[in-house]
Design an enzyme around this catalytic site. Structure first.
Site, PDB file in Angstrom:
ATOM      1  N   ASN A  71      45.197  49.868  37.199  1.00  0.00           N
ATOM      2  CA  ASN A  71      46.379  48.995  37.261  1.00  0.00           C
ATOM      3  C   ASN A  71      47.660  49.796  37.063  1.00  0.00           C
ATOM      4  O   ASN A  71      48.657  49.564  37.748  1.00  0.00           O
ATOM      5  CB  ASN A  71      46.270  47.874  36.223  1.00  0.00           C
ATOM      6  CG  ASN A  71      45.412  46.718  36.712  1.00  0.00           C
ATOM      7  OD1 ASN A  71      45.833  45.960  37.574  1.00  0.00           O
ATOM      8  ND2 ASN A  71      44.195  46.617  36.191  1.00  0.00           N
ATOM      9  N   GLU A  88      43.813  42.008  40.992  1.00  0.00           N
ATOM     10  CA  GLU A  88      44.656  42.347  39.827  1.00  0.00           C
ATOM     11  C   GLU A  88      45.821  43.232  40.243  1.00  0.00           C
ATOM     12  O   GLU A  88      46.969  42.997  39.849  1.00  0.00           O
ATOM     13  CB  GLU A  88      43.833  43.118  38.785  1.00  0.00           C
ATOM     14  CG  GLU A  88      42.814  42.295  38.050  1.00  0.00           C
ATOM     15  CD  GLU A  88      42.108  43.134  36.988  1.00  0.00           C
ATOM     16  OE1 GLU A  88      42.749  43.959  36.317  1.00  0.00           O
ATOM     17  OE2 GLU A  88      40.883  42.976  36.848  1.00  0.00           O
ATOM     18  N   ASN A 119      50.337  40.889  30.079  1.00  0.00           N
ATOM     19  CA  ASN A 119      48.932  41.332  30.115  1.00  0.00           C
ATOM     20  C   ASN A 119      48.287  40.936  31.436  1.00  0.00           C
ATOM     21  O   ASN A 119      48.589  39.886  31.996  1.00  0.00           O
ATOM     22  CB  ASN A 119      48.155  40.676  28.956  1.00  0.00           C
ATOM     23  CG  ASN A 119      46.713  41.150  28.878  1.00  0.00           C
ATOM     24  OD1 ASN A 119      46.424  42.335  29.059  1.00  0.00           O
ATOM     25  ND2 ASN A 119      45.797  40.243  28.616  1.00  0.00           N
ATOM     26  N   HIS A 171      44.538  40.128  33.043  1.00  0.00           N
ATOM     27  CA  HIS A 171      43.176  39.790  32.592  1.00  0.00           C
ATOM     28  C   HIS A 171      42.311  39.460  33.813  1.00  0.00           C
ATOM     29  O   HIS A 171      42.772  38.767  34.727  1.00  0.00           O
ATOM     30  CB  HIS A 171      43.225  38.598  31.633  1.00  0.00           C
ATOM     31  CG  HIS A 171      41.890  38.265  31.058  1.00  0.00           C
ATOM     32  ND1 HIS A 171      41.334  38.975  29.999  1.00  0.00           N
ATOM     33  CD2 HIS A 171      40.971  37.346  31.415  1.00  0.00           C
ATOM     34  CE1 HIS A 171      40.139  38.484  29.735  1.00  0.00           C
ATOM     35  NE2 HIS A 171      39.892  37.493  30.577  1.00  0.00           N
ATOM     36  N   ILE A 202      47.768  43.376  19.668  1.00  0.00           N
ATOM     37  CA  ILE A 202      49.168  43.786  19.494  1.00  0.00           C
ATOM     38  C   ILE A 202      49.631  43.388  18.095  1.00  0.00           C
ATOM     39  O   ILE A 202      49.394  42.272  17.653  1.00  0.00           O
ATOM     40  CB  ILE A 202      50.042  43.070  20.562  1.00  0.00           C
ATOM     41  CG1 ILE A 202      49.591  43.470  21.962  1.00  0.00           C
ATOM     42  CG2 ILE A 202      51.512  43.378  20.375  1.00  0.00           C
ATOM     43  CD1 ILE A 202      49.593  44.941  22.217  1.00  0.00           C
TER      44      ILE A 202
HETATM   45  C1  GAR Z   1      41.153  45.513  34.152  1.00  0.00           C
HETATM   46  O1  GAR Z   1      40.148  44.828  34.846  1.00  0.00           O
HETATM   47  C2  GAR Z   1      41.904  44.561  33.241  1.00  0.00           C
HETATM   48  O2  GAR Z   1      42.071  43.292  33.787  1.00  0.00           O
HETATM   49  C3  GAR Z   1      41.001  44.526  32.054  1.00  0.00           C
HETATM   50  O3  GAR Z   1      40.614  45.863  31.877  1.00  0.00           O
HETATM   51  C4  GAR Z   1      40.550  46.491  33.155  1.00  0.00           C
HETATM   52  C5  GAR Z   1      41.311  47.784  33.099  1.00  0.00           C
HETATM   53  O4  GAR Z   1      41.166  48.503  34.299  1.00  0.00           O
HETATM   54  N1  GAR Z   1      41.668  43.981  30.911  1.00  0.00           N
HETATM   55  C6  GAR Z   1      41.078  43.138  30.067  1.00  0.00           C
HETATM   56  O5  GAR Z   1      39.906  42.811  30.153  1.00  0.00           O
HETATM   57  C7  GAR Z   1      41.994  42.618  28.940  1.00  0.00           C
HETATM   58  N2  GAR Z   1      41.400  41.519  28.256  1.00  0.00           N
HETATM   59  P1  GAR Z   1      42.128  49.713  34.653  1.00  0.00           P
HETATM   60  O6  GAR Z   1      42.147  50.642  33.429  1.00  0.00           O
HETATM   61  O7  GAR Z   1      41.492  50.372  35.823  1.00  0.00           O
HETATM   62  O8  GAR Z   1      43.482  49.151  34.950  1.00  0.00           O
END
Ligand code: GAR
Length: 204
Positions: free
Chosen positions: A18, A183, A111, A113, A97
């Site tokens: 992300n 995402e 955030n 999710h 946080i």
């Molecule tokens: C993503 O899928 C994000 O939505 C999730 O962690 C992943 C990080 O991927 N976040 C959560 O689950 C928060 N509750 P990335 O490091 O490749 O961006």
């Protein structure tokens, strides 16, 4: 916004796809923003390597560097402020946080999710666990949510969602790939809308 380009501070724990999507959108001038600093609780997070390779300040701050939880909270807040971050993006950040950060960046922490919140959110719901739970529940549709952060996990006003169809034969990994693509697109879109003033964040 005070700066000509909105300055983005990131909190990350892992891979950083992300983060990468946002950096790319900034480079492509799809986003009128610039990454200011990347902070990780995990010294070996891929996201820190991505930041370094882009010459973005990349800093490890965790219970290892700051065993006292209040000092940790202050250190993260001060680092974001020193780098003049206007917005804070939790891009795969798996820690809660602290109150100092929440107060300093009230209604300015966002955030991402990997589900359609309020479904499949809350403590312990992250990464592949979310997709496994979606499949176990027999959901036909899942997706991604971007929301403002408040005192609890995965709560706070929803700023945007994108749906992803669950296909017959999906496993958590195959579903995760399609949700992750959603995402990346959603996060850039919501940030664009905030920066352009299409989404108005509540007062600081
Ligand atoms: C993503 O899928 C994000 O939505 C999730 O962690 C992943 C990080 O991927 N976040 C959560 O689950 C928060 N509750 P990335 O490091 O490749 O961006």
């Amino acid at each position: 916004m005070i700066h000509e380009l909105t300055r983005l501070g990131f909190l990350v724990s892992g891979r950083g796809s992300n983060l990468q999507a946002i950096i790319q959108a900034c480079k492509d001038k799809k986003l009128y923003a610039e990454p200011a600093v990347v902070i990780s609780n995990n010294a070996s997070a891929g996201a820190l390597d991505i930041a370094r390779s882009e010459s973005i300040p990349a800093i490890h701050i965790s219970r290892n560097t700051h065993p006292d939880i209040d000092q940790l909270d202050r250190a993260i807040t001060e680092t974001l402020q020193q780098h003049q971050a206007d917005l804070v993006i939790l891009a795969g950040y798996m820690k809660k946080i602290g109150p100092v950060l929440l107060k300093a960046y009230r209604n300015r922490i966002i955030n991402i999710h990997p589900s359609l919140l309020p479904k499949f959110g809350g403590q312990g719901m992250y990464g592949m666990r979310v997709h496994a739970a979606v499949l176990a529940a027999g959901e036909r549709v899942t997706g991604a949510t971007v929301h403002l952060v408040d005192y609890d996990y995965d709560s706070g006003p929803i700023l945007g969602q994108r749906q992803v169809e669950v296909l017959a034969g999906d496993n958590p990994e195959s579903l995760a790939i399609r949700v992750l693509a959603a995402e990346h697109a959603l996060l850039v879109e919501v940030l664009q809308d905030i920066i352009k003033g299409k989404i108005i964040l509540p007062d600081h």
